[in-house]
Design an enzyme around this catalytic site. Sequence first.
Site, PDB file in Angstrom:
ATOM      1  N   THR A 149     -15.535  41.128 -59.188  1.00  0.00           N
ATOM      2  CA  THR A 149     -14.529  40.183 -58.702  1.00  0.00           C
ATOM      3  C   THR A 149     -14.769  39.829 -57.245  1.00  0.00           C
ATOM      4  O   THR A 149     -14.684  38.654 -56.853  1.00  0.00           O
ATOM      5  CB  THR A 149     -13.119  40.765 -58.880  1.00  0.00           C
ATOM      6  OG1 THR A 149     -12.886  41.031 -60.271  1.00  0.00           O
ATOM      7  CG2 THR A 149     -12.064  39.789 -58.381  1.00  0.00           C
ATOM      8  N   LYS A 193     -12.086  33.459 -65.539  1.00  0.00           N
ATOM      9  CA  LYS A 193     -12.038  34.845 -66.009  1.00  0.00           C
ATOM     10  C   LYS A 193     -11.630  34.781 -67.477  1.00  0.00           C
ATOM     11  O   LYS A 193     -10.454  34.704 -67.807  1.00  0.00           O
ATOM     12  CB  LYS A 193     -11.016  35.655 -65.201  1.00  0.00           C
ATOM     13  CG  LYS A 193     -10.879  37.110 -65.632  1.00  0.00           C
ATOM     14  CD  LYS A 193     -12.088  37.949 -65.254  1.00  0.00           C
ATOM     15  CE  LYS A 193     -11.890  39.410 -65.615  1.00  0.00           C
ATOM     16  NZ  LYS A 193     -13.015  40.259 -65.166  1.00  0.00           N
ATOM     17  N   THR A 234      -8.349  42.586 -68.779  1.00  0.00           N
ATOM     18  CA  THR A 234      -7.723  43.743 -69.415  1.00  0.00           C
ATOM     19  C   THR A 234      -7.107  44.651 -68.355  1.00  0.00           C
ATOM     20  O   THR A 234      -7.447  44.583 -67.177  1.00  0.00           O
ATOM     21  CB  THR A 234      -8.742  44.564 -70.232  1.00  0.00           C
ATOM     22  OG1 THR A 234      -9.731  45.120 -69.353  1.00  0.00           O
ATOM     23  CG2 THR A 234      -9.427  43.703 -71.279  1.00  0.00           C
ATOM     24  N   ASP A 261      -7.741  39.615 -61.896  1.00  0.00           N
ATOM     25  CA  ASP A 261      -8.920  39.239 -61.118  1.00  0.00           C
ATOM     26  C   ASP A 261      -8.873  37.780 -60.663  1.00  0.00           C
ATOM     27  O   ASP A 261      -9.297  37.456 -59.549  1.00  0.00           O
ATOM     28  CB  ASP A 261     -10.186  39.485 -61.937  1.00  0.00           C
ATOM     29  CG  ASP A 261     -10.420  40.962 -62.203  1.00  0.00           C
ATOM     30  OD1 ASP A 261      -9.842  41.795 -61.482  1.00  0.00           O
ATOM     31  OD2 ASP A 261     -11.184  41.285 -63.136  1.00  0.00           O
ATOM     32  N   ALA A 293     -16.183  40.821 -68.122  1.00  0.00           N
ATOM     33  CA  ALA A 293     -15.303  41.995 -68.126  1.00  0.00           C
ATOM     34  C   ALA A 293     -16.168  43.208 -68.418  1.00  0.00           C
ATOM     35  O   ALA A 293     -16.786  43.289 -69.479  1.00  0.00           O
ATOM     36  CB  ALA A 293     -14.219  41.844 -69.189  1.00  0.00           C
ATOM     37  N   GLY A 294     -16.245  44.142 -67.477  1.00  0.00           N
ATOM     38  CA  GLY A 294     -17.119  45.289 -67.676  1.00  0.00           C
ATOM     39  C   GLY A 294     -18.578  44.870 -67.595  1.00  0.00           C
ATOM     40  O   GLY A 294     -18.958  44.024 -66.791  1.00  0.00           O
TER      41      GLY A 294
END
Length: 239
Positions: free
Chosen positions: A16, A37, A41, A50, A111-112
């Site tokens: 981020t 985004k 989660t 984020d 994400a991740g």
Amino acid sequence: MTVVLVAGTGTGVGKTVCTAALAALGVRSGRRVAVLKPAQTGVAPGEAGDAEEVARLVPGATVRELVRYPDPLAPAVAARRAGMPGLSAERAARAAADLHGGHDLVLVEGAGGLLVRWDEAGATLADVAVRLSAPVLLVARAGLGTLNETALTAEALRRRRIECTGVVIGSWPREPGLAERCNLGDLPAEAGAPLLGALPEAMAGLEPEEFAACAEKALGLAWEATVISREAWYHALKE
């Protein structure tokens, strides 16, 4: 490049902050910048995620979030636990393409890690990159273990014929140790792409104007394709 996907080599590597730093450089150069985004989660409805963090750090950027799930898990798992539909790669790619119509630069934050699943069909950020024919920028950790994580992620990109435009260290420690300093020189070989910079830790605590100036210092030279040595990075970030 008008659409760039920002992928981490894992969770908590600084995606981020890196996305915001790139957005700040774009806004400072006069570009119309959008940040997408697709899946958020671990954030409850009404809480800042984020996308809101990017909006706080880069007031001139357009931000958009597609779905959010309350549990701090991989999106596919979090969606299943919440009884909500997962996010398809097609929907995320379509949202990025829509933003591209009115902006000069679109940044898509994953994400991740790169291959974290978004839905039960196995959609990932890599699938979005393939659909958009867009490059991926890797965000990596500074310390021990990052070379293996970066090499594995880069290999996954090559297998899918996705361009890796570079690697950024998402959080450079105030007092780097031997592993961190050596990794400055070794990360490009593992990524198969240039090191574009290193973002100082706690950078997210800066006000927008200071944040943009820090982003320009940490990424600006490499973003302009200037070749600098690992020693130059080390000394520049200590100042």
